[in-house]
Design an enzyme around this catalytic site. Structure first.
Site, PDB file in Angstrom:
ATOM      1  CG  HIS A   1      31.140  33.358  36.110  1.00  0.00           C
ATOM      2  ND1 HIS A   1      31.831  34.186  35.436  1.00  0.00           N
ATOM      3  CD2 HIS A   1      30.312  34.005  37.187  1.00  0.00           C
ATOM      4  CE1 HIS A   1      31.767  35.185  36.159  1.00  0.00           C
ATOM      5  NE2 HIS A   1      30.985  35.333  37.017  1.00  0.00           N
TER       6      HIS A   1
ATOM      7  CG  ASP B   1      33.594  33.540  32.435  1.00  0.00           C
ATOM      8  OD1 ASP B   1      32.196  33.071  32.416  1.00  0.00           O
ATOM      9  OD2 ASP B   1      33.509  34.346  33.347  1.00  0.00           O
TER      10      ASP B   1
ATOM     11  CB  SER C   1      30.183  38.456  36.944  1.00  0.00           C
ATOM     12  OG  SER C   1      31.057  38.327  37.754  1.00  0.00           O
TER      13      SER C   1
END
Length: 395
Positions: free
Chosen positions: A118, A148, A226
């Site tokens: 993402h 992911d 992230s």
């Protein structure tokens, strides 16, 4: 002169009291020492913790601080800031530039960097900022939205790259000290510290599937973290920080990291092939519950079980169809529902009980691979049967 009778009795009584006190004291001392020795002898040894833990736990606060600082010094140069840029268009087709940021870390000396899918999704341009402040363009090597994870690459001499070692996440335990390195809100190479809060979590992936084997921690993770590493006290990557659970969108003490075991399974394939094939049975299923079983009963179809996965559709030519599993033979209208009836009910894979579609997806994803043959246990006509099914790639 002979002693007086009364005085002699007092002397004898005094001696007896002293002797009794000595005997009682000796008894109590022996009992105390014996019990203390026994307690020491049966006290649980700390050895199991040091055997399970992948790192040696510091004994003092100073030792712990020293170890954390050492991990930061060693791992810091391996962590990068990733900036993604893209162009979208408004209602009047006017270009609207968009920019996002995240984290990543070097996987090898070839310039491969691990991050989250993402972080780089829909990017038209990627830039990587190194620890020394240099900014380099990056290209996407491979991505997998279902886990992911993504791999990007920069052109950099091997001598200037310090890859982070990948640890063994199967040895991680609840309560273990962990650290996160990343770029929250663009604040480069921020270090946070905490513990592992839980193991084996399941979270939703960017493409609405499920990711298993997820590590939950209370390490402070915010937007921008992230793709950064979750590290043990030896500086080994045990996870890739991916998501948080927070009403406000900022750290609330519940963070999730894709496990190192998943990284070790997926990343080499992404580098080699650019994508990761996901195993599938080739079925669409309905989760059975007592409430749903009651709906079938209203349609005159009494199911043999109230838990399991009812095959609602067989993909034509898919693994389950080729193996001989049976799909529904008709639809029955009950209220607002069109219920598929007549299909097999899957209850286990390789002997592992499966009652939800989430369990099925997670098991296939984490324990199997495309081309592997699994034993599917199902209920047909009230009888339990098992058939071998060779998994194919999910399409």
């Amino acid at each position: 002169m002979s002693p007086q009778p009364g005085r002699g009795r007092w002397i004898v009584l005094f001696v007896e009291v002293v002797l009794l006190a000595v005997i009682a004291g000796a008894f109590l001392w022996t009992a105390f020492v014996g019990n203390r020795s026994a307690a020491v002898a049966v006290m649980p040894s700390p050895t199991p913790f040091t055997l399970v833990a992948p790192t040696v736990i510091p004994l003092t606060a100073t030792d712990l601080e020293t170890q954390i600082a050492a991990v930061y010094r060693e791992a810091g140069p391996s962590v990068v800031n990733i900036t993604s840029r893209s162009i979208s268009y408004d209602f009047f087709f006017n270009p609207v530039p968009r920019q996002g940021s995240g984290s990543g870390f070097f996987y090898d000396t070839l310039g491969h960097i691990i991050t989250n899918y993402h972080v780089i999704a829909d990017a038209d341009e990627l830039q990587v900022t190194l620890a020394d402040g240099r900014t380099l363009p990056a290209q996407i090597v491979g991505s997998d939205p279902s886990n992911d994870l993504a791999v990007i690459k920069v052109d950099l001499p091997a001598s200037e790259i310090r890859p982070l070692p990948i640890g063994d996440s199967t040895q991680v335990y609840v309560g273990q000290f962990v650290l996160a390195l990343g770029n929250p809100f663009g604040l480069e190479r921020t270090l946070t510290f905490g513990i592992v809060s839980a193991l084996g979590r399941v979270i939703e992936s960017p493409n609405q599937r499920f990711i298993g084997e997820v590590i939950q921690s209370d390490v402070a993770i915010n937007p921008g973290n992230s793709g950064g590493p979750l590290l043990d006290l030896s500086g080994r990557v045990i996870g890739v920080n991916s998501a948080i659970l927070s009403p406000s969108g900022a750290n609330a003490g519940i963070g999730f990291a894709i496990s190192a075991r998943t990284v070790q399974r997926v990343v080499p394939v992404l580098i080699r092939e650019g994508r990761y094939p996901h195993p599938s049975l080739g079925v669409r299923v309905i989760e059975l519950t007592p409430q749903r079983a009651a709906l079938f009963e209203r349609a005159g179809m009494r199911l043999p079980v109230t838990q399991g996965l009812l095959i609602a559709e067989l993909i034509n030519g898919g693994p389950a169809a080729q193996a001989g599993l049976r799909g529904p033979d008709r639809l029955v209208r009950v209220g607002n529902w069109n219920l598929p009836v007549g299909g097999d009910v899957i209850v286990a894979i390789n002997g592992r009980s499966i009652t939800t579609s989430q369990e099925l997806l997670v098991y296939l994803e984490t324990e199997t691979q495309v081309g592997e043959t699994v034993q599917v246990t199902f209920i047909r006509d009230g009888r339990e049967q098992t058939l071998p099914v060779t998994l194919a790639e999910l399409r």
